[in-house]
Design an enzyme around this catalytic site. Sequence first.
Site, PDB file in Angstrom:
ATOM      1  N   ASP A  39       0.896  -1.215   0.029  1.00 46.62           N
ATOM      2  CA  ASP A  39       0.079  -0.041   0.077  1.00 46.62           C
ATOM      3  C   ASP A  39       0.739   1.345   0.230  1.00 46.62           C
ATOM      4  OD1 ASP A  39      -2.071  -1.962   0.263  1.00 46.62           O
ATOM      5  OD2 ASP A  39      -2.061  -1.817   2.409  1.00 46.62           O
ATOM      6  N   GLU A  69     -11.541   1.749  -3.801  1.00 50.07           N
ATOM      7  CA  GLU A  69     -10.802   2.258  -2.493  1.00 50.07           C
ATOM      8  C   GLU A  69      -9.468   3.026  -2.910  1.00 50.07           C
ATOM      9  OE1 GLU A  69     -10.039  -1.446  -0.443  1.00 50.07           O
ATOM     10  OE2 GLU A  69      -9.313  -2.401  -2.187  1.00 50.07           O
TER      11      GLU A  69
END
Length: 579
Positions: free
Chosen positions: A66, A242
């Site tokens: 991420d 997202e």
Amino acid sequence: MKKNLAIVISLMLCVINIGQSYAQKKKNNAPVFGYVTYEGKDQVYIDNPLGPDEFYNPILQGCYPDPAITRKGDDYFMVVSSFVMFPGVPIFHSKDLVNWTQIGHVLDRKSQLKVADTPIALGIFAPDIKYNPYNDTFYMITTQFAGDFGNIVVKTKDPFQGWSDPIKLKFDGIDPGMFFDDNGKAYVVHNDAPDPGKERYDGHRVIKIWEYDLENDQVVAGTDKIIVDGGVDPSKNPIWIEAPHIYKKNDAYYLMCAEGGTGGNHSEVIFKSDHPMGPYIPAPSNPILTQRYFGNRSNRVDWAGHADLVLGPDDKYYGVFLGIRPNEKNRVNTGRETFILPVDWSGEWPVFENGLVPIQPKLKMPGGVSENKTGQDGFFPNGNFTYTERFDGDKLDFRWIGLRGPREDFLKMTKNGAEITPFAVNMKEMKPTSTLFYRQQHKNFSFTTELDYKPNSEKDLAGIACVQSESFHYVFGVTKVGNDHVLLLERTEAEGRGRSRSVKSQVLASVKVDLSKPIFLQVKATGDDFEFAYSLNGSDFSTLGGVVSGDILSTNVAGGFTGNMIGLYATSANDISVK
């Protein structure tokens, strides 16, 4: 006479102190790990040697997922997720996007990170880092699934000097990101659930935006607005929109998000608007990055997505993103790693260069970057490398992490190595463990340590642990059984789901060992095949338990979001019994 008496008393006190010191050491019974050598040797790097203007992809091997990136002047800063690793949110610095130095962690204090009773798969998710030139301040915003935090922001004027305590933000959802417009206004975007009663299918999510008050560090109540409902094409029921980021280019606003879930259908998509609050229109050629179309292939990279963009040193855009490199059995033991690709933004829409074809293991360096120094002069290594740590310095390398609590609570650096004071906690418990972890960074690796330790009872154990979670791991350590010292290998895995789920542990093998001298322990893997071995002289190793599967160390079997963590482990609450 008085002088001689003083000398005698002094000598007696010295003997008493030495005896007390030895007795205290025996009472603490702290194992000492003299050194660790980690060696990674993957075939892909042997088959693809670097040219003078090339560097390897991924740029961060192992569980560094991420990624988010920002720039101030010539300085680049990048952060990644850390879940319940302590300290949390590793932060890296670079001048050229090729050579990276880990400068620390954003969340390095107990007041910032409250994950002491949290499952490994929770904790810190998807941090975003942004520099705001209008108040010369860096912001890191993230979701902390622990400690009654939720979404939080911390800030600093200088990432090299530490970060503030968290400010709890008043909104739900996950994956928050920040955007600072050139008029000084600030915004927060994030993933959220649809409005109550409007969820159409499992995985239906929305992207929401708020105005952000920089003076009070809080979203502005009542300004929230849904700017994406479902994803690029709502008629196809897209899942898990997202990880949103907003960028401004040529007076237009671009919203980039991950879509498809962080697995085989993962991708990156882009939208455009004339205003930061929308409405946003998707690009006609989405996705702009994915690896989901290619099936089996050599040097496979998959699950690409969750990206962030930055302007590079050559005035060309680059995107960092997560991806995985499965082993020969399609299992993911190294976890989600950080990759980078150049981005072509010469037209209206950005597209990752070679992000829609199979990703290759090496790249050309950005224009003007003349030297690849990875693995040298403190720069983070990649490719194949050997790393040795003797734990005798003043400062522990940032690659070493604790689990749910600070390393300083159990670790002491000595001239003889890492001394670990055992907690009365074993690896199956959701508590801080006295375990110093290193991430698995290669499919083929070895991890070797020297252990000086004599367990006093069956409750004492020290050695190596390979951990995917509290429910999926191997423990390879020495304990006491009766009057004997025994080395054992235990496999732990969960079975079933929900309330019917149970954790099963099995001792695969054990052997009596002589601990009058230090013992050498080693774990090595060739893809999915793991071997745990020991030596009494440091050179002749014997495998205990034969070849075992790395299946439980993969996200495919264990679930969650981390990779295999290899730990120097000690406990005074050992629950492993040898019959």
